[in-house]
Motif scaffolding. Structure first.
Motif, PDB file in Angstrom:
ATOM      1  N   ARG A 179      50.155  45.739  41.506  1.00 29.84           N
ATOM      2  CA  ARG A 179      49.428  44.679  41.315  1.00 29.84           C
ATOM      3  C   ARG A 179      49.704  43.671  42.498  1.00 29.84           C
ATOM      4  O   ARG A 179      48.815  42.879  43.028  1.00 29.84           O
ATOM      5  CB  ARG A 179      49.963  43.765  40.043  1.00 29.84           C
ATOM      6  CG  ARG A 179      49.580  44.403  38.535  1.00 29.84           C
ATOM      7  CD  ARG A 179      49.699  43.822  37.438  1.00 29.84           C
ATOM      8  NE  ARG A 179      51.010  43.042  37.319  1.00 29.84           N
ATOM      9  CZ  ARG A 179      51.889  43.687  36.602  1.00 29.84           C
ATOM     10  NH1 ARG A 179      51.784  44.683  36.129  1.00 29.84           N
ATOM     11  NH2 ARG A 179      53.280  42.910  36.342  1.00 29.84           N
ATOM     12  N   GLU A 180      50.937  43.429  42.968  1.00 29.36           N
ATOM     13  CA  GLU A 180      51.132  42.523  44.302  1.00 29.36           C
ATOM     14  C   GLU A 180      50.384  43.004  45.294  1.00 29.36           C
ATOM     15  O   GLU A 180      49.970  42.208  46.169  1.00 29.36           O
ATOM     16  CB  GLU A 180      52.498  42.402  44.222  1.00 29.36           C
ATOM     17  CG  GLU A 180      53.342  41.792  43.374  1.00 29.36           C
ATOM     18  CD  GLU A 180      55.044  41.617  43.309  1.00 29.36           C
ATOM     19  OE1 GLU A 180      55.400  42.514  44.191  1.00 29.36           O
ATOM     20  OE2 GLU A 180      55.495  40.804  42.779  1.00 29.36           O
ATOM     21  N   LEU A 181      50.479  44.318  45.559  1.00 28.35           N
ATOM     22  CA  LEU A 181      49.657  44.856  46.690  1.00 28.35           C
ATOM     23  C   LEU A 181      48.174  44.512  46.692  1.00 28.35           C
ATOM     24  O   LEU A 181      47.578  44.212  47.588  1.00 28.35           O
ATOM     25  CB  LEU A 181      49.748  46.469  46.681  1.00 28.35           C
ATOM     26  CG  LEU A 181      51.289  46.956  47.426  1.00 28.35           C
ATOM     27  CD1 LEU A 181      51.414  48.419  47.134  1.00 28.35           C
ATOM     28  CD2 LEU A 181      51.311  46.779  49.060  1.00 28.35           C
ATOM     29  N   SER A 182      47.667  44.714  45.425  1.00 28.84           N
ATOM     30  CA  SER A 182      46.013  44.370  45.193  1.00 28.84           C
ATOM     31  C   SER A 182      46.084  42.998  45.389  1.00 28.84           C
ATOM     32  O   SER A 182      45.021  42.714  45.939  1.00 28.84           O
ATOM     33  CB  SER A 182      45.998  44.663  43.671  1.00 28.84           C
ATOM     34  OG  SER A 182      46.232  46.083  43.364  1.00 28.84           O
ATOM     35  N   ALA A 183      46.917  41.993  45.104  1.00 31.04           N
ATOM     36  CA  ALA A 183      46.794  40.493  45.448  1.00 31.04           C
ATOM     37  C   ALA A 183      46.771  40.574  46.832  1.00 31.04           C
ATOM     38  O   ALA A 183      46.157  39.512  47.260  1.00 31.04           O
ATOM     39  CB  ALA A 183      47.893  39.958  44.806  1.00 31.04           C
ATOM     40  N   GLU A 184      47.499  41.002  47.590  1.00 33.71           N
ATOM     41  CA  GLU A 184      47.652  40.908  49.184  1.00 33.71           C
ATOM     42  C   GLU A 184      46.337  41.320  49.725  1.00 33.71           C
ATOM     43  O   GLU A 184      46.036  40.914  50.747  1.00 33.71           O
ATOM     44  CB  GLU A 184      48.894  41.687  49.638  1.00 33.71           C
ATOM     45  CG  GLU A 184      50.261  41.327  49.249  1.00 33.71           C
ATOM     46  CD  GLU A 184      50.417  40.010  50.081  1.00 33.71           C
ATOM     47  OE1 GLU A 184      49.914  39.737  50.995  1.00 33.71           O
ATOM     48  OE2 GLU A 184      50.977  38.976  49.396  1.00 33.71           O
ATOM     49  N   ILE A 185      45.759  42.419  49.171  1.00 33.79           N
ATOM     50  CA  ILE A 185      44.440  42.891  49.763  1.00 33.79           C
ATOM     51  C   ILE A 185      43.289  41.838  49.631  1.00 33.79           C
ATOM     52  O   ILE A 185      42.766  41.396  50.311  1.00 33.79           O
ATOM     53  CB  ILE A 185      43.687  44.039  49.079  1.00 33.79           C
ATOM     54  CG1 ILE A 185      44.772  45.300  49.435  1.00 33.79           C
ATOM     55  CG2 ILE A 185      42.427  44.362  49.321  1.00 33.79           C
ATOM     56  CD1 ILE A 185      44.462  46.660  48.706  1.00 33.79           C
ATOM     57  N   TRP A 186      43.494  41.007  48.152  1.00 31.52           N
ATOM     58  CA  TRP A 186      42.468  40.103  47.826  1.00 31.52           C
ATOM     59  C   TRP A 186      42.648  38.748  48.953  1.00 31.52           C
ATOM     60  O   TRP A 186      41.596  38.412  49.234  1.00 31.52           O
ATOM     61  CB  TRP A 186      42.624  39.619  46.537  1.00 31.52           C
ATOM     62  CG  TRP A 186      41.799  38.586  45.921  1.00 31.52           C
ATOM     63  CD1 TRP A 186      40.321  38.776  45.634  1.00 31.52           C
ATOM     64  CD2 TRP A 186      41.839  37.132  46.138  1.00 31.52           C
ATOM     65  NE1 TRP A 186      39.853  37.675  45.215  1.00 31.52           N
ATOM     66  CE2 TRP A 186      40.447  36.607  45.456  1.00 31.52           C
ATOM     67  CE3 TRP A 186      42.850  36.481  46.311  1.00 31.52           C
ATOM     68  CZ2 TRP A 186      40.490  35.311  45.580  1.00 31.52           C
ATOM     69  CZ3 TRP A 186      42.674  35.032  46.231  1.00 31.52           C
ATOM     70  CH2 TRP A 186      41.632  34.606  45.725  1.00 31.52           C
ATOM     71  N   ILE A 187      44.017  38.516  49.193  1.00 30.99           N
ATOM     72  CA  ILE A 187      44.252  37.398  49.745  1.00 30.99           C
ATOM     73  C   ILE A 187      44.037  37.348  51.463  1.00 30.99           C
ATOM     74  O   ILE A 187      43.225  36.854  52.085  1.00 30.99           O
ATOM     75  CB  ILE A 187      45.856  37.074  49.890  1.00 30.99           C
ATOM     76  CG1 ILE A 187      46.259  36.493  48.369  1.00 30.99           C
ATOM     77  CG2 ILE A 187      46.350  36.018  50.972  1.00 30.99           C
ATOM     78  CD1 ILE A 187      47.584  36.701  48.315  1.00 30.99           C
TER      79      ILE A 187
END
Length: 988
Positions: free
Chosen positions: A858-866
């Motif tokens: 989830r945190e990696l996905s958030a980093e992609i979005w950011i």
């Protein structure tokens, strides 16, 4: 003579003690070799095969009687040293504490290793009382570990009464030995033990207390003054500093709660409590704060020390810790006016918290006890202005200085460069550089190492001679060991194993050319293979991996792509050609600089070397979309092959595909899909009479409940019956699995570049980007997964659609491998995300990452979005629509997403908040008509974003959804506020 006598005693089952008593130390040493063999003979078993109604049953029985084995055990016990006795008997301490040995052997012979082995093995059969008895007889000095293992069980007495096993509470055993309460019990507070796992489940005949008997026992001992209460309190609090795990630390603080320290005791133990605040566990910290709340208004409370140390508490991820800290600070402020400014500055640190209620509590403390005339306080609050909720801003309006805001969203977005000096792959030209690289290529240090190896070995081959070839022997030995290894290695994937087999083939080529120089390796390989041939169980594995790479089997369809590249590279070596593969990356993780690719193609044409189709397709797929210079355009004209020349002209926007003469569509397909221009794709689809749905991963999908049937054993009818269960799943509806394995790449290479007429089917790497479905696991090994993703970084959707279909039907992973696949692929996607026009399957994969059960994913996905929003290269409306549809089908608990929102996505920057507003707007419109659990938090965040960006119009679908949710009393107020803002914009 002694051997015969001993053998006779054992076989006739006579008393062995007199014989053993008369042995001298020398006799014992001389008997050891005989005893080792004799012991094996007496303890030998024979196999039994029996027919039963369930089939053949296999078991074993001892060849000799229990009496004979007991006699040999005693002889070994007396004659063997510590090393030998441990080899023969699994648990020697079982013999040492046996009453027979204690009564008949230990009185006249105590081995030197007696106490050491008991302390080492901590045998379960040794009770605390027997341990103390052995100590009293000076046979044993119990270690701290042994005491900790035996003490907890000491207060329970087990015995059989009326044919039943009964257990009794016997705390009086603790008074029996002076050392127990003076020394032993205090070890529980110092070192790790299992004290927290005792007696939760036992039914004790004479105990009707709570569920944890040791907490009650220690508490009772303090009441009875058998233990010093102050010492117990101090020791209990200090357990938080001993490095105990979460459960054990929590158990001791349950004990502290049971002891219920008074106000005076809390004030007297402030230093100890302050030390406990450094614990990593929220239960410990919350307990300490609970006691500090009781005394925060006392004069003796060390308020200044608490204020100084409050920062770590206010930055805690646990809401209760932050809330309790703010409550204590407010209590201090009420009674200690001189500390009001320092308290307000400290409370301001909680303004960065993403929970609105916490922020508001901190804001109210500042507004009530602060002074807006104090510049230091104004400066402190100013640091957090951008992260404040509107409710907090209203409370702190006197502290927020109006300033002209810079409109971040109007700033020109910086273009993301993927070809630069910073990510250039090192050039390898010298012999030493190449040898060093090959030695580490199978260690999976970099994702592009396998690709690079395919170009390096042909170059290295031409630099070798009889004087330097022996330098490769250590590499060859490592590769051979890896390729024939049967143990799973978590650091590498199947592709590294295949690379090792490829290096083995390289070694064979060199061994035939330099037999004398590589004699040592040849001999080592021969001996290893000879040894493996004896292991029949492993025969198929080593025989496959010793074949030439052209004839080896592969794990799954998708591995054929790399398999063909290994074969191509090997052919270059055998023909002595100094050529690399077209698809070798020039820039990490997988990109190719356009000019270098053109130079490679020209090099192939200059020596009339056939270009491998799949190598060419991968190379085209690794070109950046728009990063090229004028000299690249000029160099294209030097290419002889008109079809390849036209493909490159089209790729670099120098040719309209509708005006091109497409003779070999297999050369064009990767470029058309990489550029992803709708009109060009539509033209190419019509040209081929093929929708290219599979190649683009363009599947329709939905999420919802599905019926699953399984067989379960019915004990009433004594047979298996079919049952049905409902699972909520994500499904690609028109996803069709190819039942028949496609033609091997190796066999399809021949004639691939012959000119053909217009066709429907196109030979491409996409024919092989698929893998079989296994029942309980994915066949794609971690570390291989991201290499498959990088085969076509501009068109990742096909591979990711297969991952979704096989691994992500549910948001909870069915095995660790699938979870690792997800994490690795998200890391890879982060590196190649440089455009916003990825196909929907790629966005669907990102959305599942935002909702999946693994926190890291989830945190990696958030980093992609950011990252993507930072550069303006993401379609937030599409992400929102997908998330809404997934939540509509209850793919995952909405709380996972709202927690991720508050922790990672919200308040990153003004620009990101605006993007988030668009995302949530479309997400809400695609969610359920009836609000699901967690919607309130989602609407709270949306309200906050709407307050910041009132100009963003709520979509028609979202308005309809909000209207249907208004029926919920818990959501009505929020929805009214959102609509009030919307109305204010529409009707100024």
């Amino acid at each position: 003579m002694l051997e015969k006598e001993l053998e006779g005693i054992v076989l006739q089952e006579k008393d062995i003690i007199p014989f053993l008593k008369n042995l001298t130390p020398k006799d014992k040493r001389e008997l050891v070799p005989f005893l080792k063999k004799f012991q094996e003979k007496i303890f030998e078993h024979y196999s039994i095969e029996e027919k039963t109604k369930w089939g053949i049953s296999y078991s074993s029985k001892p060849m000799h009687s229990d009496a004979k084995r007991d006699l040999v055990s005693k002889a070994c016990y007396v004659c063997f040293n510590k090393t030998d006795i441990k080899k023969v008997f699994f648990n020697v301490s079982q013999l040492s504490i046996n009453d027979d040995y204690l009564n008949n052997i230990i009185p006249w012979y105590t081995p030197k290793w007696y106490g050491d082995l008991i302390n080492e093995e901590l045998h379960w059969g040794l009770s605390y009382e027997k341990m103390m008895l052995l100590k009293k007889k000076e046979l044993l000095i119990p270690s701290r570990a042994l005491i900790l293992a035996k003490l907890p069980d000491s207060i329970i007495e087990r015995k059989q009464e009326d044919g039943k096993n009964r257990s009794f509470y016997r705390p009086e055993v603790l008074y029996k030995y002076k050392e127990t309460l003076e020394e032993h019990i205090w070890l529980l507070f110092e070192e790790v033990s299992l004290i927290n796992n005792y007696y939760h489940y036992l039914h004790l005949e004479n105990y009707k207390g709570g569920r944890d008997i040791w907490i009650d026992t220690i508490s009772n001992l303090t009441v009875e003054n058998r233990l010093d209460r102050e010492r117990v309190l101090i020791a209990t609090i200090y357990t938080s500093t001993k490095g105990f795990n979460k459960t054990l630390s929590g158990w001791f603080f349950d004990l502290l709660i049971k002891l219920n320290p008074s106000i005076d005791e809390i004030l007297g133990l402030q230093n100890e409590f302050l030390a406990a605040l450094n614990s990593p566990y929220s239960k410990v910290i919350n307990t300490v704060l609970k006691y500090f709340k009781l005394v925060a208004n006392q004069k003796k409370f060390k308020s200044e020390v608490f204020i100084e140390n409050a920062s770590i508490l206010l930055n805690s991820e646990t809401k209760s810790v932050v809330n309790s800290t703010l409550m204590i600070l407010e209590k201090i402020a009420k009674t200690n006016k001189s500390s009001s400014i320092s308290i307000c500055k400290k409370a301001a640190e909680a303004l960065i918290n993403v929970d609105e209620k916490i922020q508001l509590r901190a804001a109210k403390i500042i507004a009530k006890y602060g002074n807006p005339q104090k510049q230091e306080l104004l400066d402190e609050v100013c640091l957090y202005t951008d992260s404040l909720f509107h409710s907090s801003k209203e409370v702190l309006n006197e502290y927020i200085v109006d300033s002209e805001e810079i409109e971040e969203e109007n700033h020109e977005l910086e273009e993301l460069k993927i070809i630069s000096k910073e990510n250039e792959v090192p050039k390898l030209d010298s012999l030493d550089d190449l040898i060093f690289f090959v030695s580490q290529s199978i260690d999976n240090n970099e994702v592009y190492h396998i690709d690079l190896l395919l170009s390096c070995l042909p170059k290295l081959y031409l630099l070798l001679n009889k004087d330097n070839v022996a330098k490769l022997e250590p590499i060859f030995k490592r590769s051979l060991d890896l390729s024939l290894n049967f143990d799973w290695n978590s650091r590498i994937g199947n592709l590294e194993s295949e690379a090792a087999c490829y290096i083995n083939d390289f070694a064979e080529i060199l061994m035939s050319e330099y037999p004398l120089e590589l004699t040592s390796f040849t001999k080592a390989k021969r001996e290893k293979v000879k040894k493996l041939k004896k292991e029949r169980f492993y025969k198929s594995h080593y025989e496959n991996n010793l074949k030439e790479i052209e004839h080896q089997t592969i794990p799954d369809y998708i591995y054929q792509i790399h398999h063909s590249l290994f074969i191509k590279s090997k052919s270059l070596i055998k023909r002595g050609l100094n050529l690399g593969l077209l698809s070798s990356p020039t820039h990490s993780p997988c990109w190719i600089a356009p000019k270098i690719l053109i130079d490679r193609i020209i090099s192939y044409e200059e020596i009339n070397e056939t270009i491998d189709l799949y190598d060419f397709q991968i190379a085209i797929g690794r070109l950046p979309k728009n990063e090229y210079s004028q000299d690249v355009i000029e160099n294209i004209t030097s290419i002889v092959d008109d079809d390849i020349k036209n493909v490159l002209k089209y790729h670099f926007n120098q040719l309209n595909i509708q005006k091109a003469n497409i003779l070999r569509p297999e050369l064009w397909i990767q470029s058309v899909l990489s550029k992803n221009i709708d009109t060009d794709i539509k033209y190419f689809q019509e040209f081929l009479a093929n929708s290219l749905q599979k190649e683009m991963g363009g599947y329709n999908w939905d999420c919802g409940p599905r019926e699953h049937f399984y067989k379960d054993y019915d004990y009433a009818t004594r047979r298996y019956v079919q049952k049905m269960m409902i699972r909520k799943e994500l499904c690609l509806k028109d996803f069709t699995i190819q039942k028949k394995e496609p033609e091997s790449i190796v066999s399809s290479i021949v004639g691939i570049f012959n000119k053909r007429k217009k066709m429907i089917e196109v030979s491409s790497i996409y024919n092989y980007i698929l893998f079989k479905k296994q029942k309980y696991y994915t066949p794609i090994q971690p570390h291989d997964d991201v290499k498959f993703l990088f085969l076509s970084p501009n068109n990742s959707s096909m591979f990711l659609s297969h991952v979704i279909h096989k691994n992500l039907r549910e948001s909870t992973f069915f095995d660790e491998t699938s979870k690792k696949n997800m994490v690795n692929l998200l890391k890879g996607l982060y590196e190649i995300w440089y455009r916003d026009d990825f196909h929907e399957s790629t966005y669907l994969f990102l959305a599942t990452g935002l909702l999946c059960s693994d926190k890291v994913a989830r945190e990696l996905s958030a980093e992609i979005w950011i990252k993507a929003n930072n550069h303006g290269i993401i379609n937030n409306k599409l992400v929102g629509q997908i998330l809404g549809k997934l939540e509509n089908g209850e793919y995952a608990p909405l709380k996972r997403f709202t927690d991720l929102l508050t922790a990672s996505l919200f308040n990153v920057s003004k620009k990101h908040n605006q993007a988030l507003a668009y995302l949530l707007n479309d997400m809400i419109g695609n969610m359920n008509n009836t609000p699901i659990r967690g919607v309130k938090k989602l609407l709270e965040i949306f309200l906050e974003l709407k307050l910041s960006f009132p100009e963003i119009e709520i979509s028609v679908l979202s308005k309809e959804k909000l209207e249907s949710w208004r029926q919920s009393t818990t959501l009505k107020v929020l929805i009214n506020k959102i609509e009030t803002i919307e109305m204010a914009v529409v009707e100024p």
